[in-house]
Design an enzyme around this catalytic site. Sequence first.
Site, PDB file in Angstrom:
ATOM      1  N   GLU A 122       0.831  -1.206   0.000  1.00  0.00           N
ATOM      2  CA  GLU A 122       0.000   0.000   0.000  1.00  0.00           C
ATOM      3  C   GLU A 122       0.863   1.252   0.000  1.00  0.00           C
ATOM      4  O   GLU A 122       0.567   2.218  -0.697  1.00  0.00           O
ATOM      5  CB  GLU A 122      -0.905   0.009   1.223  1.00  0.00           C
ATOM      6  CG  GLU A 122      -1.990  -1.019   1.120  1.00  0.00           C
ATOM      7  CD  GLU A 122      -3.003  -0.850   2.211  1.00  0.00           C
ATOM      8  OE1 GLU A 122      -4.197  -0.843   1.908  1.00  0.00           O
ATOM      9  OE2 GLU A 122      -2.591  -0.727   3.376  1.00  0.00           O
ATOM     10  N   ASP A 150     -10.802 -10.426   4.228  1.00  0.00           N
ATOM     11  CA  ASP A 150     -11.187 -11.775   4.651  1.00  0.00           C
ATOM     12  C   ASP A 150     -12.362 -11.666   5.599  1.00  0.00           C
ATOM     13  O   ASP A 150     -12.776 -10.573   5.962  1.00  0.00           O
ATOM     14  CB  ASP A 150      -9.989 -12.445   5.353  1.00  0.00           C
ATOM     15  CG  ASP A 150      -9.526 -11.639   6.565  1.00  0.00           C
ATOM     16  OD1 ASP A 150     -10.048 -11.871   7.660  1.00  0.00           O
ATOM     17  OD2 ASP A 150      -8.649 -10.748   6.425  1.00  0.00           O
TER      18      ASP A 150
HETATM   19  N1  SAH Z   1       0.508 -12.736   6.391  1.00  0.00           N
HETATM   20  C1  SAH Z   1       0.446 -11.308   6.535  1.00  0.00           C
HETATM   21  C2  SAH Z   1      -0.012 -11.052   7.917  1.00  0.00           C
HETATM   22  C3  SAH Z   1      -0.563  -9.697   8.059  1.00  0.00           C
HETATM   23  S1  SAH Z   1      -1.265  -9.497   9.623  1.00  0.00           S
HETATM   24  C4  SAH Z   1       1.784 -10.694   6.255  1.00  0.00           C
HETATM   25  O1  SAH Z   1       2.785 -11.409   6.365  1.00  0.00           O
HETATM   26  O2  SAH Z   1       1.872  -9.522   5.882  1.00  0.00           O
HETATM   27  C5  SAH Z   1      -2.741  -8.821   9.189  1.00  0.00           C
HETATM   28  C6  SAH Z   1      -2.786  -7.379   8.815  1.00  0.00           C
HETATM   29  O3  SAH Z   1      -4.024  -7.158   8.173  1.00  0.00           O
HETATM   30  C7  SAH Z   1      -2.762  -6.456   9.993  1.00  0.00           C
HETATM   31  O4  SAH Z   1      -2.198  -5.218   9.623  1.00  0.00           O
HETATM   32  C8  SAH Z   1      -4.255  -6.324  10.359  1.00  0.00           C
HETATM   33  O5  SAH Z   1      -4.580  -5.004  10.741  1.00  0.00           O
HETATM   34  C9  SAH Z   1      -5.008  -6.683   9.077  1.00  0.00           C
HETATM   35  N2  SAH Z   1      -5.992  -7.775   9.131  1.00  0.00           N
HETATM   36  C10 SAH Z   1      -6.611  -8.275   8.023  1.00  0.00           C
HETATM   37  N3  SAH Z   1      -7.433  -9.281   8.338  1.00  0.00           N
HETATM   38  C11 SAH Z   1      -7.366  -9.440   9.683  1.00  0.00           C
HETATM   39  C12 SAH Z   1      -7.968 -10.352  10.594  1.00  0.00           C
HETATM   40  N4  SAH Z   1      -8.808 -11.305  10.174  1.00  0.00           N
HETATM   41  N5  SAH Z   1      -7.648 -10.263  11.895  1.00  0.00           N
HETATM   42  C13 SAH Z   1      -6.791  -9.310  12.319  1.00  0.00           C
HETATM   43  N6  SAH Z   1      -6.166  -8.440  11.496  1.00  0.00           N
HETATM   44  C14 SAH Z   1      -6.442  -8.488  10.185  1.00  0.00           C
END
Ligand code: SAH
Length: 263
Positions: free
Chosen positions: A23, A227
């Site tokens: 982003e 998601d």
């Molecule tokens: N596998 C990803 C993990 C990102 S963590 C990586 O390696 O980049 C998730 C990020 O998306 C966080 O910034 C959070 O704010 C957001 N997010 C999206 N879906 C989420 C969910 N189901 N629960 C918590 N945070 C979520």
Amino acid sequence: MAIDAEAGPVAGPVAIISAVHEELRALLPELRDPARVRLAGREFHSGQIHGHPVVLVLSGIGKVAAATTAALLIHAFKASALVFTGVAGGLKHGVRVGDVVVAQRLLQHDMDASPLFPRFEVPLTGRALFEADVALVEALAGAAQRCLGRAEALIGAARLAGFGIERAVLHQGLVISGDRFVASEVHSSELRAALPQALAVEMEGAAVAQVCADFGTRFAVLRTISDRADDSAHVDFQRFIAEVASAYTHAIIDDWLRSSAQL
Ligand code: SAH
């Protein structure tokens, strides 16, 4: 004599904080007269977009990373307002992948000092809910609505269909944050039961909200639903950010900055 180090109202830059790298990468080419400062392991990119002074930064993931970033933006960069962009898991029924959420208020769902304090309340502040700035929310919601209206042109019909996105809509209301990627039906049902008004769950917004409340700084949180916070939450996560969420964020922030005379 104590010196009050808190800054008075200054027309500093607007800060745009991204949780994920894709982003930030989508926004960086928009920056005019870019200058980079490295602080606390983060790169802060200052410059202008559509004539507005801005500072762009990657916060990292989670509440502490977001709080550190927010405090630095306000204190070291004199940011006049903070906008956090990213993705989130949809919680409430009808909040679907591809939808956009602009938070009106935020809460830390993993804050629990009960029985000393009510569940969710931030101890010694007397509050669990932190309100986003009404004017910022309105301006970002307007920009989001316009961008969702041209989702096909922005993302491509085939891509949208590939993610099962039919007609993406905008939601405004409660967003909840905690240091946990919610990726099971068990956990998301628990959150839905405890906080039925919550539209979406993420990991940073409410931390930024608390820091901004301490400083009296305006803020807003803008999230694309990646998601449903259920057992398939991790599926296609990276691809969704790269192909859908970063395009939305770019378009919404660009529209907002272009259409705002004053921020
Ligand atoms: N596998 C990803 C993990 C990102 S963590 C990586 O390696 O980049 C998730 C990020 O998306 C966080 O910034 C959070 O704010 C957001 N997010 C999206 N879906 C989420 C969910 N189901 N629960 C918590 N945070 C979520």
